[in-house]
Motif scaffolding. Structure first.
Motif, PDB file in Angstrom:
ATOM      1  N   ASP A  26     -10.456  -0.195  -5.647  1.00 33.98           N
ATOM      2  CA  ASP A  26      -9.836  -0.090  -4.526  1.00 33.98           C
ATOM      3  C   ASP A  26     -10.951   0.237  -3.353  1.00 33.98           C
ATOM      4  O   ASP A  26     -11.251   1.133  -2.881  1.00 33.98           O
ATOM      5  CB  ASP A  26      -8.764   1.086  -4.383  1.00 33.98           C
ATOM      6  N   PRO A  53      10.075  10.298 -10.497  1.00 34.73           N
ATOM      7  CA  PRO A  53      10.717  10.792  -9.551  1.00 34.73           C
ATOM      8  C   PRO A  53       9.720  11.038  -7.987  1.00 34.73           C
ATOM      9  O   PRO A  53       8.471  11.069  -8.409  1.00 34.73           O
ATOM     10  CB  PRO A  53      11.157  12.132  -9.861  1.00 34.73           C
ATOM     11  N   SER A  79       8.254  13.515  -6.325  1.00 40.68           N
ATOM     12  CA  SER A  79       7.961  14.668  -6.829  1.00 40.68           C
ATOM     13  C   SER A  79       6.921  15.521  -6.011  1.00 40.68           C
ATOM     14  O   SER A  79       5.680  14.974  -6.030  1.00 40.68           O
ATOM     15  CB  SER A  79       7.884  14.782  -8.319  1.00 40.68           C
ATOM     16  N   ASP A  84      -3.254  14.964  -5.011  1.00 41.46           N
ATOM     17  CA  ASP A  84      -4.023  15.231  -3.763  1.00 41.46           C
ATOM     18  C   ASP A  84      -5.132  16.453  -3.845  1.00 41.46           C
ATOM     19  O   ASP A  84      -6.112  16.322  -3.391  1.00 41.46           O
ATOM     20  CB  ASP A  84      -3.198  15.164  -2.612  1.00 41.46           C
ATOM     21  N   GLY A 126       1.057  -1.140   0.115  1.00 41.76           N
ATOM     22  CA  GLY A 126       0.214   0.027   0.118  1.00 41.76           C
ATOM     23  C   GLY A 126       0.856   1.256  -0.105  1.00 41.76           C
ATOM     24  O   GLY A 126       1.983   1.310   0.407  1.00 41.76           O
ATOM     25  N   GLY A 127       0.384   2.545  -0.603  1.00 41.48           N
ATOM     26  CA  GLY A 127       0.869   3.731  -0.401  1.00 41.48           C
ATOM     27  C   GLY A 127       2.220   3.934  -1.340  1.00 41.48           C
ATOM     28  O   GLY A 127       2.969   4.946  -1.188  1.00 41.48           O
ATOM     29  N   VAL A 128       2.339   3.091  -2.418  1.00 43.33           N
ATOM     30  CA  VAL A 128       3.457   3.102  -2.969  1.00 43.33           C
ATOM     31  C   VAL A 128       2.871   4.003  -4.479  1.00 43.33           C
ATOM     32  O   VAL A 128       3.835   4.362  -5.393  1.00 43.33           O
ATOM     33  CB  VAL A 128       3.871   1.960  -3.824  1.00 43.33           C
ATOM     34  N   GLY A 129       1.946   4.472  -4.596  1.00 41.60           N
ATOM     35  CA  GLY A 129       1.638   5.787  -5.677  1.00 41.60           C
ATOM     36  C   GLY A 129       0.533   4.792  -6.662  1.00 41.60           C
ATOM     37  O   GLY A 129       0.731   5.520  -7.915  1.00 41.60           O
ATOM     38  N   LYS A 130       0.097   3.794  -6.358  1.00 42.20           N
ATOM     39  CA  LYS A 130      -0.887   3.048  -7.376  1.00 42.20           C
ATOM     40  C   LYS A 130      -1.827   4.127  -8.047  1.00 42.20           C
ATOM     41  O   LYS A 130      -2.204   3.999  -8.964  1.00 42.20           O
ATOM     42  CB  LYS A 130      -1.474   1.747  -6.573  1.00 42.20           C
ATOM     43  N   SER A 131      -2.673   4.581  -6.997  1.00 45.15           N
ATOM     44  CA  SER A 131      -3.750   5.519  -7.576  1.00 45.15           C
ATOM     45  C   SER A 131      -3.147   6.711  -8.287  1.00 45.15           C
ATOM     46  O   SER A 131      -3.896   7.131  -9.449  1.00 45.15           O
ATOM     47  CB  SER A 131      -4.769   6.110  -6.297  1.00 45.15           C
ATOM     48  N   ALA A 132      -2.139   7.422  -7.495  1.00 54.41           N
ATOM     49  CA  ALA A 132      -1.540   8.452  -8.361  1.00 54.41           C
ATOM     50  C   ALA A 132      -1.160   8.123 -10.038  1.00 54.41           C
ATOM     51  O   ALA A 132      -1.597   8.907 -10.745  1.00 54.41           O
ATOM     52  CB  ALA A 132      -0.464   9.025  -7.871  1.00 54.41           C
ATOM     53  N   ARG A 156       2.359  14.601  -6.103  1.00 54.41           N
ATOM     54  CA  ARG A 156       1.882  14.720  -4.870  1.00 54.41           C
ATOM     55  C   ARG A 156       0.909  15.679  -4.765  1.00 54.41           C
ATOM     56  O   ARG A 156      -0.568  15.495  -4.777  1.00 54.41           O
ATOM     57  CB  ARG A 156       2.573  14.621  -3.439  1.00 54.41           C
ATOM     58  N   ASN A 196       7.808   3.937  -8.862  1.00 59.81           N
ATOM     59  CA  ASN A 196       7.239   5.330  -8.369  1.00 59.81           C
ATOM     60  C   ASN A 196       8.231   5.594  -7.381  1.00 59.81           C
ATOM     61  O   ASN A 196       8.704   4.825  -6.648  1.00 59.81           O
ATOM     62  CB  ASN A 196       6.058   4.916  -8.084  1.00 59.81           C
TER      63      ASN A 196
HETATM   64  N1  LIG Z   1       5.990   9.979  -7.044  1.00 57.74           N
HETATM   65  C1  LIG Z   1       5.351  10.533  -6.133  1.00 57.74           C
HETATM   66  N2  LIG Z   1       6.061  11.512  -5.535  1.00 57.74           N
HETATM   67  C2  LIG Z   1       5.324  12.208  -4.288  1.00 57.74           C
HETATM   68  N3  LIG Z   1       4.348  11.691  -3.804  1.00 57.74           N
HETATM   69  C3  LIG Z   1       3.860  10.831  -4.778  1.00 57.74           C
HETATM   70  C4  LIG Z   1       4.362  10.091  -5.745  1.00 57.74           C
HETATM   71  N4  LIG Z   1       3.247   9.325  -6.231  1.00 57.74           N
HETATM   72  C5  LIG Z   1       2.333   9.367  -5.164  1.00 57.74           C
HETATM   73  N5  LIG Z   1       2.594  10.354  -4.073  1.00 57.74           N
HETATM   74  C6  LIG Z   1       1.750  10.696  -3.027  1.00 57.74           C
HETATM   75  O1  LIG Z   1       1.672   9.486  -2.379  1.00 57.74           O
HETATM   76  C7  LIG Z   1       0.395   9.351  -1.636  1.00 57.74           C
HETATM   77  C8  LIG Z   1      -0.186   7.883  -1.848  1.00 57.74           C
HETATM   78  O2  LIG Z   1      -0.438   7.679  -3.181  1.00 57.74           O
HETATM   79  P1  LIG Z   1      -1.532   6.742  -3.695  1.00 57.74           P
HETATM   80  O3  LIG Z   1      -2.735   6.934  -2.906  1.00 57.74           O
HETATM   81  O4  LIG Z   1      -1.409   6.998  -5.138  1.00 57.74           O
HETATM   82  O5  LIG Z   1      -1.005   5.417  -3.297  1.00 57.74           O
HETATM   83  P2  LIG Z   1      -1.796   3.977  -3.310  1.00 57.74           P
HETATM   84  O6  LIG Z   1      -0.516   2.948  -3.419  1.00 57.74           O
HETATM   85  O7  LIG Z   1      -2.713   4.232  -4.197  1.00 57.74           O
HETATM   86  O8  LIG Z   1      -2.075   3.841  -1.811  1.00 57.74           O
HETATM   87  P3  LIG Z   1      -3.238   2.952  -1.241  1.00 57.74           P
HETATM   88  O9  LIG Z   1      -2.487   1.776  -0.656  1.00 57.74           O
HETATM   89  O10 LIG Z   1      -4.011   3.806  -0.143  1.00 57.74           O
HETATM   90  O11 LIG Z   1      -4.042   2.447  -2.271  1.00 57.74           O
HETATM   91  C9  LIG Z   1      -0.490  10.393  -2.073  1.00 57.74           C
HETATM   92  O12 LIG Z   1      -0.479  11.511  -1.364  1.00 57.74           O
HETATM   93  C10 LIG Z   1       0.206  10.880  -3.591  1.00 57.74           C
HETATM   94  O13 LIG Z   1      -0.223  11.886  -4.018  1.00 57.74           O
END
Ligand SMILES: Nc1ncnc2c1ncn2[C@@H]1O[C@H](COP(=O)(O)OP(=O)(O)OP(=O)(O)O)[C@@H](O)[C@H]1O
Length: 377
Positions: free
Chosen positions: A140, A308, A310, A318, A112-118, A314, A272
């Motif tokens: 999700d 990156p 970046s 967000d 979780g939290g690796v940036g999948k949704s972004a 974020r 990511n």
């Molecule tokens: N490359 C990046 N640089 C900086 N911040 C990032 C980057 N990618 C994602 N983020 C930020 O990190 C946070 C987590 O991203 P995100 O919600 O996409 O993760 P996720 O893997 O979908 O999480 P979850 O486990 O909740 O599904 C968000 O605030 C997002 O904006």
């Protein structure tokens, strides 16, 4: 000489030049494609031939460069107009296809939290910029973030019959999420059967417009529930998102193994938060280096791109306007677009295409390339 060859050979020359340009093994025409390639010398003075090429993948930002490459490689077509359009093939799984949807691409992460949704939302916008019709399904169930990232968390899908719903349309992207239907806390306590039922409803009770790609943001993890959820969606292929550190790539590996078990092709890995680039241009690697490349090698896949760490990614995700949309000319957007082209090219050249009989509109899809030369003044 191009025009002394027979029709089939000329088509093969063009296909080969396109395949070389995109560094893929081959692109190909449907054998029954109508192809009229005539010698330009036979055309009346002042008339120009137009070569019409229909690509099975969306790569709008590269078309001018492709035309130049074709004319360099095949000097005989230098005086022809070259018209290029897209006709993405259908590859979604045959079982219970989603009407109107040609390809269903899962975006998944073990951790979780690796940036999948972004990554999902930016990939959706990037594919759209490359000329595709795109939708996004937030699967999700336990932590839907797509509504926030699309900037409409309070929105609610319309329904005319109380049975089916229309997706939200955000800048041309069709979207649906459990987050538009129930509040986050209710969904977070759902267990297996309830979650899978909700996901099935989201998929099949949404009236999707004609889509080349439906991006599905899967919940993180690789447990039984994720396996079931992945099986509920007729996936064409998957993209894995990970950060570089071992603790994340180890989970990404489990994610790849899950798709291998389900016989769903993995298109590649998006790394990511791969590096941090300081204003002076120097890169540092706070989460270590090389993990994704190794993982890709181990599983016979590739790293589709490295993003990156970046503030722009974020902040814009967000705040509801993902960076690809908010900063279309930024370096980060260019990386997302390169990833989007690779995804589209891989879908259009490596997956097994098939026609849907249930859905006439979606049945327009063909694989590879169609080439036609017509006489236009
Ligand atoms: N490359 C990046 N640089 C900086 N911040 C990032 C980057 N990618 C994602 N983020 C930020 O990190 C946070 C987590 O991203 P995100 O919600 O996409 O993760 P996720 O893997 O979908 O999480 P979850 O486990 O909740 O599904 C968000 O605030 C997002 O904006």
């Amino acid at each position: 000489m191009f025009f002394s060859k027979n029709k089939r050979e000329r088509i093969q020359d063009i296909e080969q030049a396109i395949a070389d340009y995109y560094a893929v093994d081959r692109v190909y025409t449907k054998t029954d494609a109508i192809v009229v390639l005539a010698d330009p010398a036979k055309y009346a003075v002042g008339k120009k031939q137009t070569i019409e090429i229909s690509l099975g993948f969306t790569v709008k930002s590269t078309l001018e460069a492709l035309k130049n490459a074709l004319q360099q490689k095949l000097p005989n077509i230098v005086n022809c107009n070259i018209d290029i359009s897209f006709n993405v093939p259908i590859t979604q799984a045959k079982v219970a296809p989603i009407p109107n949807v040609k390809n269903v691409i899962a975006v998944s992460s073990g951790k979780g939290g690796v940036g999948k949704s972004a990554t999902s939302v930016n990939l959706a916008y990037a594919l759209q910029k490359e000329g595709a019709r795109v939708g996004i399904l937030d699967a999700d169930i336990y932590g839907p973030s797509v509504p926030i990232m699309l900037g409409n968390p309070q929105a609610h899908p319309d329904s005319k019959d109380n049975r089916t719903m229309y997706p939200l349309m955000v800048e041309g992207i069709a979207a649906n999420s459990i987050g538009y239907l129930v509040d986050g806390e209710s969904a977070s306590i759902w267990r297996g059967p309830m979650a899978t039922k909700a996901l099935k409803q989201l998929i099949y009770e949404t009236k999707w417009p004609l889509l080349d790609y439906l991006i599905v943001d899967l919940p993180p993890g690789t447990g039984d529930i994720h396996l079931t959820l992945s099986q509920q969606v007729p996936l064409s292929a998957a993209v894995i998102v990970t950060t570089p550190q071992t603790i994340a790539t180890a989970d990404a590996k489990k994610g790849i193994a899950m798709f291998e078990k389900l016989a769903i092709p993995v298109l590649g890995i998006v790394e990511n938060m791969s590096y941090f680039e300081c204003k002076c241009g120097e890169k540092s690697y706070p989460f270590s280096q090389g993990g994704s490349v190794l993982l890709a090698e181990q599983h016979g896949t590739e790293v589709l791109g490295e993003l990156p760490l970046s503030n722009d990614i974020r902040e814009h995700a967000d705040n509801g306007k993902p960076v690809v949309n908010a900063l279309p000319d930024s370096n980060v957007t260019a990386i997302y677009q390169s990833i989007a082209r690779k995804v589209s090219i891989k879908v259009g050249t490596t997956l097994q295409p098939h026609q849907l009989t249930r859905d006439k509109t979606a049945a327009e899809g063909k694989n590879g390339v169609n080439i036609q030369v017509v006489n236009k003044s």
